[in-house]
Design a protein around this motif. Structure first.
Motif, PDB file in Angstrom:
ATOM      1  N   ILE A 161       0.857  -1.184   0.000  1.00  0.00           N
ATOM      2  CA  ILE A 161       0.000   0.000   0.000  1.00  0.00           C
ATOM      3  C   ILE A 161       0.895   1.237   0.000  1.00  0.00           C
ATOM      4  CG2 ILE A 161      -1.750   1.309   1.277  1.00  0.00           C
ATOM      5  CD1 ILE A 161      -2.810  -1.274   0.067  1.00  0.00           C
ATOM      6  N   ARG A 162       0.502   2.241  -0.730  1.00  0.00           N
ATOM      7  CA  ARG A 162       1.304   3.462  -0.811  1.00  0.00           C
ATOM      8  C   ARG A 162       1.491   4.065   0.586  1.00  0.00           C
ATOM      9  NH1 ARG A 162      -0.194   8.843  -4.442  1.00  0.00           N
ATOM     10  NH2 ARG A 162       1.609  10.104  -3.799  1.00  0.00           N
ATOM     11  N   SER A 163       2.727   4.485   0.860  1.00  0.00           N
ATOM     12  CA  SER A 163       3.049   5.037   2.176  1.00  0.00           C
ATOM     13  C   SER A 163       2.667   6.514   2.234  1.00  0.00           C
ATOM     14  CB  SER A 163       4.551   4.873   2.456  1.00  0.00           C
ATOM     15  OG  SER A 163       4.884   5.430   3.706  1.00  0.00           O
ATOM     16  N   ASP A 164       1.446   6.772   2.689  1.00  0.00           N
ATOM     17  CA  ASP A 164       0.981   8.148   2.877  1.00  0.00           C
ATOM     18  C   ASP A 164      -0.038   8.141   4.014  1.00  0.00           C
ATOM     19  OD1 ASP A 164      -1.358   7.090   1.803  1.00  0.00           O
ATOM     20  OD2 ASP A 164      -1.073   7.982  -0.175  1.00  0.00           O
ATOM     21  N   GLY A 165      -0.684   9.254   4.230  1.00  0.00           N
ATOM     22  CA  GLY A 165      -1.629   9.341   5.338  1.00  0.00           C
ATOM     23  C   GLY A 165      -2.888   8.511   5.150  1.00  0.00           C
ATOM     24  N   HIS A 166      -3.082   7.955   3.954  1.00  0.00           N
ATOM     25  CA  HIS A 166      -4.297   7.187   3.673  1.00  0.00           C
ATOM     26  C   HIS A 166      -4.082   5.677   3.770  1.00  0.00           C
ATOM     27  CE1 HIS A 166      -5.882  10.979   2.209  1.00  0.00           C
ATOM     28  NE2 HIS A 166      -4.956  11.044   1.275  1.00  0.00           N
ATOM     29  N   CYS A 167      -2.880   5.230   4.208  1.00  0.00           N
ATOM     30  CA  CYS A 167      -2.535   3.813   4.077  1.00  0.00           C
ATOM     31  C   CYS A 167      -3.510   2.885   4.814  1.00  0.00           C
ATOM     32  CB  CYS A 167      -1.100   3.569   4.538  1.00  0.00           C
ATOM     33  SG  CYS A 167      -0.784   3.981   6.277  1.00  0.00           S
ATOM     34  N   LEU A 168      -3.960   3.263   6.016  1.00  0.00           N
ATOM     35  CA  LEU A 168      -4.897   2.402   6.735  1.00  0.00           C
ATOM     36  C   LEU A 168      -6.184   2.223   5.941  1.00  0.00           C
ATOM     37  CD1 LEU A 168      -6.055   0.880   9.167  1.00  0.00           C
ATOM     38  CD2 LEU A 168      -6.757   3.080  10.100  1.00  0.00           C
ATOM     39  N   TYR A 169      -6.738   3.329   5.464  1.00  0.00           N
ATOM     40  CA  TYR A 169      -8.005   3.279   4.730  1.00  0.00           C
ATOM     41  C   TYR A 169      -7.846   2.545   3.404  1.00  0.00           C
ATOM     42  CZ  TYR A 169      -8.896   6.891   8.184  1.00  0.00           C
ATOM     43  OH  TYR A 169      -9.018   7.578   9.357  1.00  0.00           O
ATOM     44  N   ALA A 170      -6.707   2.737   2.733  1.00  0.00           N
ATOM     45  CA  ALA A 170      -6.463   2.049   1.464  1.00  0.00           C
ATOM     46  C   ALA A 170      -6.285   0.550   1.689  1.00  0.00           C
ATOM     47  CB  ALA A 170      -5.225   2.633   0.792  1.00  0.00           C
ATOM     48  N   ALA A 171      -5.613   0.164   2.791  1.00  0.00           N
ATOM     49  CA  ALA A 171      -5.404  -1.253   3.084  1.00  0.00           C
ATOM     50  C   ALA A 171      -6.727  -1.947   3.376  1.00  0.00           C
ATOM     51  CB  ALA A 171      -4.450  -1.405   4.269  1.00  0.00           C
ATOM     52  N   GLY A 243      -4.768   7.116  10.183  1.00  0.00           N
ATOM     53  CA  GLY A 243      -5.788   6.455  10.979  1.00  0.00           C
ATOM     54  C   GLY A 243      -5.148   5.480  11.944  1.00  0.00           C
ATOM     55  N   GLY A 244      -5.876   5.130  13.008  1.00  0.00           N
ATOM     56  CA  GLY A 244      -5.345   4.217  14.014  1.00  0.00           C
ATOM     57  C   GLY A 244      -6.418   3.287  14.536  1.00  0.00           C
ATOM     58  N   HIS A 245      -6.287   2.898  15.803  1.00  0.00           N
ATOM     59  CA  HIS A 245      -7.175   1.883  16.373  1.00  0.00           C
ATOM     60  C   HIS A 245      -8.644   2.304  16.336  1.00  0.00           C
ATOM     61  CE1 HIS A 245      -8.419  -1.434  18.953  1.00  0.00           C
ATOM     62  NE2 HIS A 245      -9.131  -0.573  19.639  1.00  0.00           N
ATOM     63  N   LEU A 246      -8.945   3.556  16.661  1.00  0.00           N
ATOM     64  CA  LEU A 246     -10.348   3.985  16.681  1.00  0.00           C
ATOM     65  C   LEU A 246     -10.974   3.878  15.295  1.00  0.00           C
ATOM     66  CD1 LEU A 246     -10.287   7.109  19.041  1.00  0.00           C
ATOM     67  CD2 LEU A 246     -10.942   4.760  19.567  1.00  0.00           C
ATOM     68  N   GLU A 247     -10.222   4.242  14.270  1.00  0.00           N
ATOM     69  CA  GLU A 247     -10.762   4.163  12.908  1.00  0.00           C
ATOM     70  C   GLU A 247     -10.928   2.705  12.463  1.00  0.00           C
ATOM     71  OE1 GLU A 247      -9.549   7.955  13.895  1.00  0.00           O
ATOM     72  OE2 GLU A 247      -8.198   6.226  13.819  1.00  0.00           O
ATOM     73  N   ILE A 248      -9.999   1.843  12.886  1.00  0.00           N
ATOM     74  CA  ILE A 248     -10.154   0.412  12.574  1.00  0.00           C
ATOM     75  C   ILE A 248     -11.421  -0.126  13.234  1.00  0.00           C
ATOM     76  CG2 ILE A 248      -9.139  -1.872  12.871  1.00  0.00           C
ATOM     77  CD1 ILE A 248      -6.387  -0.580  12.767  1.00  0.00           C
ATOM     78  N   LEU A 249     -11.633   0.242  14.489  1.00  0.00           N
ATOM     79  CA  LEU A 249     -12.831  -0.201  15.198  1.00  0.00           C
ATOM     80  C   LEU A 249     -14.099   0.292  14.508  1.00  0.00           C
ATOM     81  CD1 LEU A 249     -14.175  -1.512  17.661  1.00  0.00           C
ATOM     82  CD2 LEU A 249     -13.853   0.633  18.891  1.00  0.00           C
ATOM     83  N   ALA A 250     -14.105   1.558  14.096  1.00  0.00           N
ATOM     84  CA  ALA A 250     -15.280   2.115  13.420  1.00  0.00           C
ATOM     85  C   ALA A 250     -15.570   1.370  12.126  1.00  0.00           C
ATOM     86  CB  ALA A 250     -15.058   3.603  13.139  1.00  0.00           C
ATOM     87  N   LEU A 251     -14.534   1.074  11.365  1.00  0.00           N
ATOM     88  CA  LEU A 251     -14.728   0.376  10.086  1.00  0.00           C
ATOM     89  C   LEU A 251     -15.150  -1.077  10.306  1.00  0.00           C
ATOM     90  CD1 LEU A 251     -11.720   1.903   8.151  1.00  0.00           C
ATOM     91  CD2 LEU A 251     -14.140   2.240   7.633  1.00  0.00           C
ATOM     92  N   ALA A 252     -14.607  -1.724  11.335  1.00  0.00           N
ATOM     93  CA  ALA A 252     -15.015  -3.097  11.630  1.00  0.00           C
ATOM     94  C   ALA A 252     -16.501  -3.153  11.979  1.00  0.00           C
ATOM     95  CB  ALA A 252     -14.171  -3.649  12.778  1.00  0.00           C
ATOM     96  N   LYS A 253     -16.970  -2.161  12.732  1.00  0.00           N
ATOM     97  CA  LYS A 253     -18.374  -2.116  13.098  1.00  0.00           C
ATOM     98  C   LYS A 253     -19.255  -1.756  11.902  1.00  0.00           C
ATOM     99  CE  LYS A 253     -17.853  -1.003  18.030  1.00  0.00           C
ATOM    100  NZ  LYS A 253     -18.745  -2.082  18.527  1.00  0.00           N
ATOM    101  N   ALA A 254     -18.787  -0.812  11.078  1.00  0.00           N
ATOM    102  CA  ALA A 254     -19.592  -0.375   9.938  1.00  0.00           C
ATOM    103  C   ALA A 254     -19.747  -1.475   8.895  1.00  0.00           C
ATOM    104  CB  ALA A 254     -18.962   0.868   9.300  1.00  0.00           C
ATOM    105  N   TYR A 255     -18.693  -2.277   8.706  1.00  0.00           N
ATOM    106  CA  TYR A 255     -18.745  -3.353   7.708  1.00  0.00           C
ATOM    107  C   TYR A 255     -19.064  -4.712   8.322  1.00  0.00           C
ATOM    108  CZ  TYR A 255     -16.887  -0.139   4.229  1.00  0.00           C
ATOM    109  OH  TYR A 255     -16.736   0.922   3.348  1.00  0.00           O
ATOM    110  N   LYS A 256     -19.189  -4.748   9.662  1.00  0.00           N
ATOM    111  CA  LYS A 256     -19.504  -5.983  10.381  1.00  0.00           C
ATOM    112  C   LYS A 256     -18.528  -7.096  10.014  1.00  0.00           C
ATOM    113  CE  LYS A 256     -24.401  -5.090  11.247  1.00  0.00           C
ATOM    114  NZ  LYS A 256     -25.787  -5.604  11.126  1.00  0.00           N
TER     115      LYS A 256
END
Length: 304
Positions: A161-171, A243-256
């Protein structure tokens, strides 16, 4: 003077490069400390350069009171051994130097001397730190090797994944698309910023989904924030902030879905929000030392 100014300009340029690198690697928790450290580095460089310029622009000055010290010492010696010809002679020489006809003695600029001494100490400390750093193991190479062994052992392969501020969301977007889950969230999100029919928009969609979920579930996230929730959500939605742990948690919940975050030491951080016995789990690789901008996430796909 020209050589000194050229040297100072290069030092300032090098420092700005170091400061830029430090600020790029800062996280929300470390940003204040890094800003303070950068300000201190700038102040130290200014003091050092000021002392160096002073050493060029002003002639050496006589140490204030040096003859007084000699005279005091000789008088003390004379008190022990009266009528000492050598003591009297040295005392006479000292007094004659002290009262030479070239005018009153120049006072030493103690502040500049102190700055020069401090600059020399800082330079010595920097050299020592560089020598110690040279003896440290290559953390980047170690992390890359350990991570490769860890995900290979789990039957995974790295998708860069490209190394920038969007890497978590892109991954996470890559995982959702690779597993045929899709970018449409599994829960109802009322915000107008998310297009429920969006496809193939990658990190842009996952950013908006994370922002929307956090915004609509403030009680789950506000206690963990150091800033007002609306500002935090706006940063996710409108900037390239990591992004970090909170954003991962939000996405896990949103996509179940369940999201597993693999670390180089083999540990796995599990965020379990999917149904029991779900056929798919998302896998991310988390790096601390391998990328110039700091923390980074890659997508880990199944090898078969």
């Amino acid at each position: 003077m020209d050589e000194m100014q050229k040297k100072h300009r290069q030092e300032q340029k090098d420092l700005q490069s170091r400061i830029m690198q430090k600020k790029k690697s800062a996280t929300k928790k470390t940003r204040k400390g890094i800003n303070d450290e950068c300000a201190e580095l700038e102040g130290q460089l200014k003091e050092k350069q000021a002392a160096e310029l002073s050493s060029l622009t002003e002639p050496p000055v006589e140490d204030e009171g040096v003859n007084d010290v000699i005279v005091d010492a000789l008088e003390e010696e004379e008190a022990k051994e009266p009528s000492s010809g050598l003591t009297a002679s040295l005392k006479s020489m000292s007094v004659s130097v002290h009262s030479a006809p070239d005018g009153p003695p120049k006072k030493q600029n103690r502040q500049k001397a102190r700055l020069a001494r401090r600059a020399a100490e800082q330079e010595a400390a920097t050299e020592q730190a560089e020598r110690e750093a040279a003896d440290l193991p290559d953390l980047r190479e170690q992390e890359i090797k350990s991570m490769r062994e860890a995900y290979t052992a789990k039957g995974l392969t790295k998708h860069e994944i490209r190394s920038d501020g969007h890497c978590l969301y892109a991954a996470i977007a890559d995982q959702l698309e690779d597993l045929k889950i899709g970018l449409r969230p599994k829960i109802k999100i009322t915000t107008n910023d998310v297009d429920p029919t969006a496809t193939n928009t990658g990190y842009k969609t996952t950013r908006q989904v994370a922002a929307a979920y956090i915004s609509e579930n403030p009680d789950d996230f506000a206690p963990f924030l150091e800033e007002p929730l609306p500002e935090y959500v706006k940063t996710i939605r409108e900037t390239g902030e990591w992004g970090g742990h909170l954003e991962i948690l939000a996405l896990a919940k949103a996509y179940k879905v369940d999201i597993n975050v693999l670390r180089a030491d083999g540990r796995v951080d599990k965020i379990e929000c999917g149904p029991e016995n779900a056929p798919h789990q998302l896998w991310l690789a988390y790096y601390q030392h391998s990328f110039g901008l700091g923390e980074h996430y890659n997508s880990l796909r199944r090898t078969c």
